[in-house]
Motif scaffolding. Structure first.
Motif, PDB file in Angstrom:
ATOM      1  N   HIS A 136      22.389  25.138   9.205  1.00  0.00           N
ATOM      2  CA  HIS A 136      22.382  26.594   9.327  1.00  0.00           C
ATOM      3  C   HIS A 136      22.113  27.205   7.963  1.00  0.00           C
ATOM      4  O   HIS A 136      22.045  26.496   6.945  1.00  0.00           O
ATOM      5  CB  HIS A 136      23.701  27.125   9.914  1.00  0.00           C
ATOM      6  N   ARG A 137      21.955  28.498   7.944  1.00  0.00           N
ATOM      7  CA  ARG A 137      21.770  29.207   6.678  1.00  0.00           C
ATOM      8  C   ARG A 137      23.042  29.067   5.848  1.00  0.00           C
ATOM      9  O   ARG A 137      24.140  29.180   6.380  1.00  0.00           O
ATOM     10  CB  ARG A 137      21.481  30.677   6.960  1.00  0.00           C
ATOM     11  N   PRO A 138      22.925  28.807   4.550  1.00  0.00           N
ATOM     12  CA  PRO A 138      24.136  28.644   3.732  1.00  0.00           C
ATOM     13  C   PRO A 138      25.058  29.847   3.865  1.00  0.00           C
ATOM     14  O   PRO A 138      24.624  30.989   3.714  1.00  0.00           O
ATOM     15  CB  PRO A 138      23.587  28.517   2.306  1.00  0.00           C
ATOM     16  N   HIS A 139      26.319  29.581   4.163  1.00  0.00           N
ATOM     17  CA  HIS A 139      27.269  30.663   4.333  1.00  0.00           C
ATOM     18  C   HIS A 139      27.676  31.225   2.967  1.00  0.00           C
ATOM     19  O   HIS A 139      27.289  30.705   1.917  1.00  0.00           O
ATOM     20  CB  HIS A 139      28.486  30.193   5.131  1.00  0.00           C
ATOM     21  N   LEU A 140      28.456  32.280   2.996  1.00  0.00           N
ATOM     22  CA  LEU A 140      28.746  33.046   1.783  1.00  0.00           C
ATOM     23  C   LEU A 140      29.378  32.193   0.692  1.00  0.00           C
ATOM     24  O   LEU A 140      29.012  32.296  -0.479  1.00  0.00           O
ATOM     25  CB  LEU A 140      29.656  34.230   2.119  1.00  0.00           C
ATOM     26  N   ALA A 141      30.328  31.335   1.055  1.00  0.00           N
ATOM     27  CA  ALA A 141      31.009  30.521   0.044  1.00  0.00           C
ATOM     28  C   ALA A 141      30.033  29.615  -0.695  1.00  0.00           C
ATOM     29  O   ALA A 141      30.157  29.403  -1.904  1.00  0.00           O
ATOM     30  CB  ALA A 141      32.112  29.693   0.698  1.00  0.00           C
ATOM     31  N   VAL A 142      29.045  29.087   0.018  1.00  0.00           N
ATOM     32  CA  VAL A 142      28.035  28.232  -0.619  1.00  0.00           C
ATOM     33  C   VAL A 142      27.186  29.053  -1.577  1.00  0.00           C
ATOM     34  O   VAL A 142      26.933  28.658  -2.720  1.00  0.00           O
ATOM     35  CB  VAL A 142      27.148  27.561   0.448  1.00  0.00           C
ATOM     36  N   ARG A 143      26.749  30.217  -1.131  1.00  0.00           N
ATOM     37  CA  ARG A 143      25.869  31.040  -1.962  1.00  0.00           C
ATOM     38  C   ARG A 143      26.586  31.570  -3.194  1.00  0.00           C
ATOM     39  O   ARG A 143      25.953  31.902  -4.192  1.00  0.00           O
ATOM     40  CB  ARG A 143      25.295  32.192  -1.128  1.00  0.00           C
ATOM     41  N   GLN A 144      27.904  31.650  -3.132  1.00  0.00           N
ATOM     42  CA  GLN A 144      28.663  32.092  -4.299  1.00  0.00           C
ATOM     43  C   GLN A 144      28.876  30.971  -5.304  1.00  0.00           C
ATOM     44  O   GLN A 144      28.990  31.220  -6.498  1.00  0.00           O
ATOM     45  CB  GLN A 144      30.020  32.649  -3.863  1.00  0.00           C
ATOM     46  N   GLN A 145      28.932  29.732  -4.831  1.00  0.00           N
ATOM     47  CA  GLN A 145      29.283  28.630  -5.715  1.00  0.00           C
ATOM     48  C   GLN A 145      28.083  27.927  -6.333  1.00  0.00           C
ATOM     49  O   GLN A 145      28.220  27.259  -7.356  1.00  0.00           O
ATOM     50  CB  GLN A 145      30.116  27.593  -4.945  1.00  0.00           C
ATOM     51  N   ILE A 146      26.913  28.075  -5.734  1.00  0.00           N
ATOM     52  CA  ILE A 146      25.758  27.330  -6.222  1.00  0.00           C
ATOM     53  C   ILE A 146      24.986  28.168  -7.239  1.00  0.00           C
ATOM     54  O   ILE A 146      24.989  29.401  -7.191  1.00  0.00           O
ATOM     55  CB  ILE A 146      24.849  26.909  -5.050  1.00  0.00           C
ATOM     56  N   GLU A 152      17.151  27.688   2.789  1.00  0.00           N
ATOM     57  CA  GLU A 152      18.138  28.201   3.730  1.00  0.00           C
ATOM     58  C   GLU A 152      18.409  27.200   4.847  1.00  0.00           C
ATOM     59  O   GLU A 152      18.927  27.566   5.902  1.00  0.00           O
ATOM     60  CB  GLU A 152      17.675  29.539   4.299  1.00  0.00           C
ATOM     61  N   VAL A 153      18.055  25.941   4.608  1.00  0.00           N
ATOM     62  CA  VAL A 153      18.349  24.868   5.563  1.00  0.00           C
ATOM     63  C   VAL A 153      19.451  24.022   4.939  1.00  0.00           C
ATOM     64  O   VAL A 153      19.204  23.166   4.085  1.00  0.00           O
ATOM     65  CB  VAL A 153      17.101  24.019   5.863  1.00  0.00           C
ATOM     66  N   TYR A 154      20.681  24.274   5.364  1.00  0.00           N
ATOM     67  CA  TYR A 154      21.869  23.682   4.757  1.00  0.00           C
ATOM     68  C   TYR A 154      22.550  22.754   5.757  1.00  0.00           C
ATOM     69  O   TYR A 154      22.762  23.124   6.917  1.00  0.00           O
ATOM     70  CB  TYR A 154      22.823  24.802   4.334  1.00  0.00           C
ATOM     71  N   VAL A 155      22.876  21.548   5.317  1.00  0.00           N
ATOM     72  CA  VAL A 155      23.549  20.571   6.178  1.00  0.00           C
ATOM     73  C   VAL A 155      25.055  20.798   6.070  1.00  0.00           C
ATOM     74  O   VAL A 155      25.642  20.608   5.001  1.00  0.00           O
ATOM     75  CB  VAL A 155      23.204  19.125   5.760  1.00  0.00           C
ATOM     76  N   SER A 156      25.679  21.202   7.175  1.00  0.00           N
ATOM     77  CA  SER A 156      27.115  21.477   7.139  1.00  0.00           C
ATOM     78  C   SER A 156      27.944  20.362   7.760  1.00  0.00           C
ATOM     79  O   SER A 156      29.138  20.250   7.485  1.00  0.00           O
ATOM     80  CB  SER A 156      27.432  22.792   7.856  1.00  0.00           C
ATOM     81  N   ALA A 157      27.342  19.521   8.602  1.00  0.00           N
ATOM     82  CA  ALA A 157      28.087  18.432   9.240  1.00  0.00           C
ATOM     83  C   ALA A 157      27.097  17.427   9.803  1.00  0.00           C
ATOM     84  O   ALA A 157      25.893  17.698   9.901  1.00  0.00           O
ATOM     85  CB  ALA A 157      29.000  18.975  10.346  1.00  0.00           C
ATOM     86  N   VAL A 181       5.835  19.320   3.856  1.00  0.00           N
ATOM     87  CA  VAL A 181       5.631  20.745   4.146  1.00  0.00           C
ATOM     88  C   VAL A 181       6.907  21.505   3.792  1.00  0.00           C
ATOM     89  O   VAL A 181       7.979  21.186   4.319  1.00  0.00           O
ATOM     90  CB  VAL A 181       5.280  20.969   5.628  1.00  0.00           C
ATOM     91  N   PRO A 182       6.843  22.491   2.902  1.00  0.00           N
ATOM     92  CA  PRO A 182       8.050  23.236   2.518  1.00  0.00           C
ATOM     93  C   PRO A 182       8.719  23.900   3.716  1.00  0.00           C
ATOM     94  O   PRO A 182       8.049  24.424   4.612  1.00  0.00           O
ATOM     95  CB  PRO A 182       7.516  24.287   1.534  1.00  0.00           C
ATOM     96  N   THR A 183      10.054  23.864   3.731  1.00  0.00           N
ATOM     97  CA  THR A 183      10.834  24.498   4.805  1.00  0.00           C
ATOM     98  C   THR A 183      11.880  25.409   4.172  1.00  0.00           C
ATOM     99  O   THR A 183      13.048  25.043   4.057  1.00  0.00           O
ATOM    100  CB  THR A 183      11.510  23.438   5.692  1.00  0.00           C
ATOM    101  N   PRO A 184      11.481  26.598   3.755  1.00  0.00           N
ATOM    102  CA  PRO A 184      12.421  27.498   3.077  1.00  0.00           C
ATOM    103  C   PRO A 184      13.482  28.091   3.992  1.00  0.00           C
ATOM    104  O   PRO A 184      14.516  28.555   3.519  1.00  0.00           O
ATOM    105  CB  PRO A 184      11.507  28.596   2.522  1.00  0.00           C
ATOM    106  N   ASP A 185      13.245  28.077   5.314  1.00  0.00           N
ATOM    107  CA  ASP A 185      14.217  28.651   6.235  1.00  0.00           C
ATOM    108  C   ASP A 185      14.223  27.857   7.535  1.00  0.00           C
ATOM    109  O   ASP A 185      13.444  26.918   7.725  1.00  0.00           O
ATOM    110  CB  ASP A 185      13.917  30.132   6.497  1.00  0.00           C
ATOM    111  N   LEU A 186      15.113  28.239   8.452  1.00  0.00           N
ATOM    112  CA  LEU A 186      15.258  27.502   9.703  1.00  0.00           C
ATOM    113  C   LEU A 186      14.014  27.601  10.580  1.00  0.00           C
ATOM    114  O   LEU A 186      13.683  26.656  11.303  1.00  0.00           O
ATOM    115  CB  LEU A 186      16.480  28.011  10.465  1.00  0.00           C
ATOM    116  N   ARG A 191       9.763  24.566  13.139  1.00  0.00           N
ATOM    117  CA  ARG A 191       8.326  24.458  13.396  1.00  0.00           C
ATOM    118  C   ARG A 191       7.788  23.077  13.018  1.00  0.00           C
ATOM    119  O   ARG A 191       6.929  22.524  13.706  1.00  0.00           O
ATOM    120  CB  ARG A 191       7.588  25.544  12.614  1.00  0.00           C
ATOM    121  N   GLU A 192       8.311  22.499  11.948  1.00  0.00           N
ATOM    122  CA  GLU A 192       7.820  21.199  11.497  1.00  0.00           C
ATOM    123  C   GLU A 192       8.452  20.036  12.259  1.00  0.00           C
ATOM    124  O   GLU A 192       7.767  19.079  12.615  1.00  0.00           O
ATOM    125  CB  GLU A 192       8.078  21.037   9.991  1.00  0.00           C
TER     126      GLU A 192
END
Length: 284
Positions: A136-146, A152-157, A181-186, A191-192
């Motif tokens: 999923h898209r990185p949640h707020l805690a991830v975006r604050q810490q990195i 925006e393709v983040y592995v959460s589990a 092929v770059p995948t900047p978002d979901l 698509r790929e």
């Protein structure tokens, strides 16, 4: 507050916020950071009990950065013309898309138009299951810490026994490309990956949370670990709409082939990346 008036009127407020964390600083530190004596006198006059200003301690990083966003270390002097010495004076952010701010950055006083973000934008409203990994898209805690948001393709589990588990795709990884092929978002990622034939190998370009790039080669298994996504939809009884992907085509609801149900007990506690993915109810 305008927020209270909206609640009293029976309207659900659409709140906005500055996606940063603040620290209160005393005048001795403010001087070192470049706040002039004239501003220090104005602070003393505005708040006789607490002579303080607010400094940006942490900020939320986005893939597309706004040039006017607040930076870590900025000292806030005023917002929309009002000097800010109390936490309550930050409430002006709740109902303004852009704030006129006077700040001190690198010992230089400047005026910037600071954008706010909608509070609903910090929630997870879309999740993808691919080869046993929950993305999923990185949640707020991830975006604050990195320090940099790679995609925006983040592995959460990940699910025990899945291709993701077997080939080492770990929670907190970012996927930046599929087969080169770059995948900047979901959207780009979906698509790929739907183009990849079943039972064939493919390459994922990944980045760890501490900025170490690596390549993951994985074999797709649509029978046991089908590709599907859940999209938050208030029109659905369970609150989420399910889309399955089979043979490169999207199917609303449950797919016709494979085993699409992910048992909760199959997700290892050690393989959850601290994400705030909301519980997903899936109708049988």
């Amino acid at each position: 507050l305008p927020v209270i008036k909206q609640i009293q009127a029976g309207v659900t407020p659409d709140l906005r916020m500055l996606s940063v964390e603040f620290n209160a600083i005393q005048m001795s530190q403010a001087r070192i950071m470049g706040v002039s004596e004239s501003w220090i006198k104005r602070v003393a006059a505005a708040n006789s009990a607490h002579h303080q200003l607010f400094m940006v301690r942490k900020r939320t990083f986005e893939r597309d950065e706004d040039a006017h966003a607040l930076q870590e270390g900025d000292v806030i002097l005023t917002l929309n013309g009002n000097i800010v010495t109390r936490v309550s004076e930050l409430d002006v952010m709740y109902d303004n898309e852009v704030l006129d701010a006077v700040i001190v950055r690198d010992c230089v006083e400047m005026r910037v138009a600071v954008p706010t973000v909608a509070s609903h934008d910090v929630e997870t409203d879309r999740a993808v299951s691919f080869c046993g990994a929950i993305l999923h898209r990185p949640h707020l805690a991830v975006r604050q810490q990195i320090s940099k948001l790679h995609s925006e393709v983040y592995v959460s589990a990940r699910t025990r026994g899945s291709p993701s588990y077997q080939y080492g795709l770990a929670p907190t990884n970012f996927i930046t490309a599929v087969n080169g092929v770059p995948t900047p978002d979901l959207e780009a990622f979906i698509r790929e990956v739907v183009r990849i034939p079943d039972n064939t190998y493919f390459r994922l370009k990944c980045m760890t949370f501490d900025n170490v790039p690596w390549i993951c080669t994985m074999k797709k298994n649509e029978h046991y670990f089908a590709t599907m996504e859940w999209i938050k939809d208030p029109r659905e009884e369970c609150g989420w709409r399910r889309v399955s992907y089979e043979h490169g085509k999207s199917i609303e609801g449950e797919g016709k082939e494979g085993i699409n149900e992910i048992a909760a007990e199959s997700v290892c506690e050690d393989d959850v990346g601290g994400g705030d993915v909301e519980p997903v109810a899936v109708k049988a």
